[in-house]
Design a protein around this motif. Structure first.
Motif, short mmCIF file in Angstrom:
data_model
loop_
_atom_site.label_atom_id
_atom_site.label_comp_id
_atom_site.label_asym_id
_atom_site.label_seq_id
_atom_site.Cartn_x
_atom_site.Cartn_y
_atom_site.Cartn_z
N UNK A 1 -0.48 6.02 2.02
CA UNK A 1 -0.79 6.41 0.65
C UNK A 1 0.48 6.76 -0.11
N UNK A 2 0.54 6.34 -1.36
CA UNK A 2 1.73 6.57 -2.18
C UNK A 2 1.37 6.43 -3.64
N UNK A 3 1.94 7.28 -4.49
CA UNK A 3 1.75 7.16 -5.93
C UNK A 3 2.34 5.85 -6.45
N UNK A 4 3.29 5.30 -5.69
CA UNK A 4 3.94 4.05 -6.09
C UNK A 4 3.19 2.83 -5.57
N UNK A 5 2.01 3.04 -4.95
CA UNK A 5 1.18 1.94 -4.43
C UNK A 5 1.95 1.10 -3.41
N UNK A 6 2.44 1.74 -2.36
CA UNK A 6 3.09 1.01 -1.28
C UNK A 6 4.59 0.99 -1.38
N UNK A 7 5.22 0.34 -0.38
CA UNK A 7 6.66 0.21 -0.38
C UNK A 7 7.40 1.49 -0.05
N UNK A 8 6.72 2.43 0.63
CA UNK A 8 7.35 3.71 0.95
C UNK A 8 8.25 3.62 2.17
N UNK A 9 8.01 2.66 3.05
CA UNK A 9 8.74 2.59 4.30
C UNK A 9 8.29 3.66 5.29
N UNK A 10 7.18 4.33 4.99
CA UNK A 10 6.68 5.40 5.86
C UNK A 10 5.38 4.97 6.53
N UNK A 11 5.20 5.43 7.75
CA UNK A 11 3.96 5.14 8.48
C UNK A 11 2.97 6.28 8.28
N UNK B 1 -8.55 -6.43 9.92
CA UNK B 1 -7.64 -5.75 9.00
C UNK B 1 -6.18 -6.04 9.29
N UNK B 2 -5.36 -5.86 8.24
CA UNK B 2 -3.91 -5.89 8.33
C UNK B 2 -3.42 -4.44 8.45
N UNK B 3 -2.31 -4.25 9.15
CA UNK B 3 -1.69 -2.93 9.24
C UNK B 3 -0.34 -2.98 8.54
N UNK B 4 -0.12 -2.02 7.63
CA UNK B 4 1.12 -1.95 6.87
C UNK B 4 1.61 -0.52 6.84
N UNK B 5 2.78 -0.33 6.25
CA UNK B 5 3.32 1.02 6.08
C UNK B 5 4.40 1.37 7.08
N UNK B 6 5.63 1.01 6.79
CA UNK B 6 6.76 1.44 7.60
C UNK B 6 6.84 0.84 8.99
N UNK B 7 6.19 -0.29 9.22
CA UNK B 7 6.29 -0.95 10.53
C UNK B 7 7.73 -1.43 10.72
#
Length: 238
Positions: free
Chosen positions: A157-167, A182-188
């Motif tokens: 979750x991010x106010x910037x709608x993704x691209x945080x680099x955090x899991x 499903x796809x898994x995203x977020x700081x992989x």
């Protein structure tokens, strides 16, 4: 975990999506690497906004069957127009799109184009369950599987709608019902991919982005190659 170690998940091998693409030469290199999904961000506030680098005709000429357009709370007609002009294969909804919005999009969109709905994950599994329910409201009768969405995508979750680099805490996925692949995203990254084995219901694909960049939109192809080799390594080898 070192880069020459590999994923230990009983020969499980997820597909791979590289998101935030902006450079044609890098896209062609990824195609030669047989990357399954290519992600193009059509969100003007993103530092990886593709239309700052490529036009719709250039994207349409990319010969690949997994072109994904990423949108955030976008006008429906604009999504349909871009999907046709860029010859997209999937639409990824990364905002607050609800069940009614998705149902209307499905009706307007070419039926051959798949829909991926992002669920932004914070720290509360109850909130994740609620977000999944919001996009599947119309499918709750008769216990039928939803037909409007092809895949979910779980991202931090991010106010910037993704691209945080955090899991986010992947254990949350073990405590909720996931109704479709499903796809898994977020700081992989190369450093945490071995932790994928803690997830009981494995993702059909991994979505990588900021951890594999030199700068936003400029991918580190050598690092992506190492990641692909890691995924493809037979279990038990080094």
């Amino acid at each position: 975990m070192s880069e020459n170690q590999q994923l230990s998940t009983n020969n499980y091998q997820p597909k791979l999506k590289v998101c935030g693409l902006t450079k044609l030469n890098q896209i062609q290199e990824l195609i030669s690497m047989k990357i399954d999904y290519l992600g193009f961000i059509f969100y003007e506030k993103s530092p990886r906004y593709v239309l700052n680098h490529l036009n719709l005709n250039q994207i349409s000429e990319i010969n690949h069957q997994g072109k994904v357009g990423v949108f955030v709370n976008e006008n429906l007609e604009k999504i349909v127009e871009i999907s046709e002009k860029a010859k997209l294969n999937f639409i990824q909804l990364h905002g607050d799109e609800n069940d009614d919005y998705i149902l209307e999009l499905r009706q307007k969109l070419n039926p051959e184009i798949g829909i991926i709905k992002v669920i932004r994950v914070g720290s509360q599994k109850s909130e994740v369950r609620r977000e999944i329910g919001k996009v599947f409201d119309h499918a709750q009768t008769d216990n039928q599987k939803p037909t409007t969405i092809n895949y979910l995508l779980f991202d931090t979750d991010s106010k910037a709608f993704g691209g945080t680099g955090k899991t986010f805490d992947w254990n949350i996925l073990n405590e909720i019902e996931i109704p479709i692949p499903y796809f898994l995203s977020g700081g992989i990254s190369l450093d945490n991919i071995h932790q994928l084995s803690i997830i009981k219901h494995q993702p059909i694909a991994l979505d990588i982005n900021s951890k594999f960049e030199i700068e936003p939109g400029n991918k580190d192809l050598e690092k992506i190659k190492r990641f692909v080799n890691l995924l493809n390594s037979p279990k038990g080898t080094t």
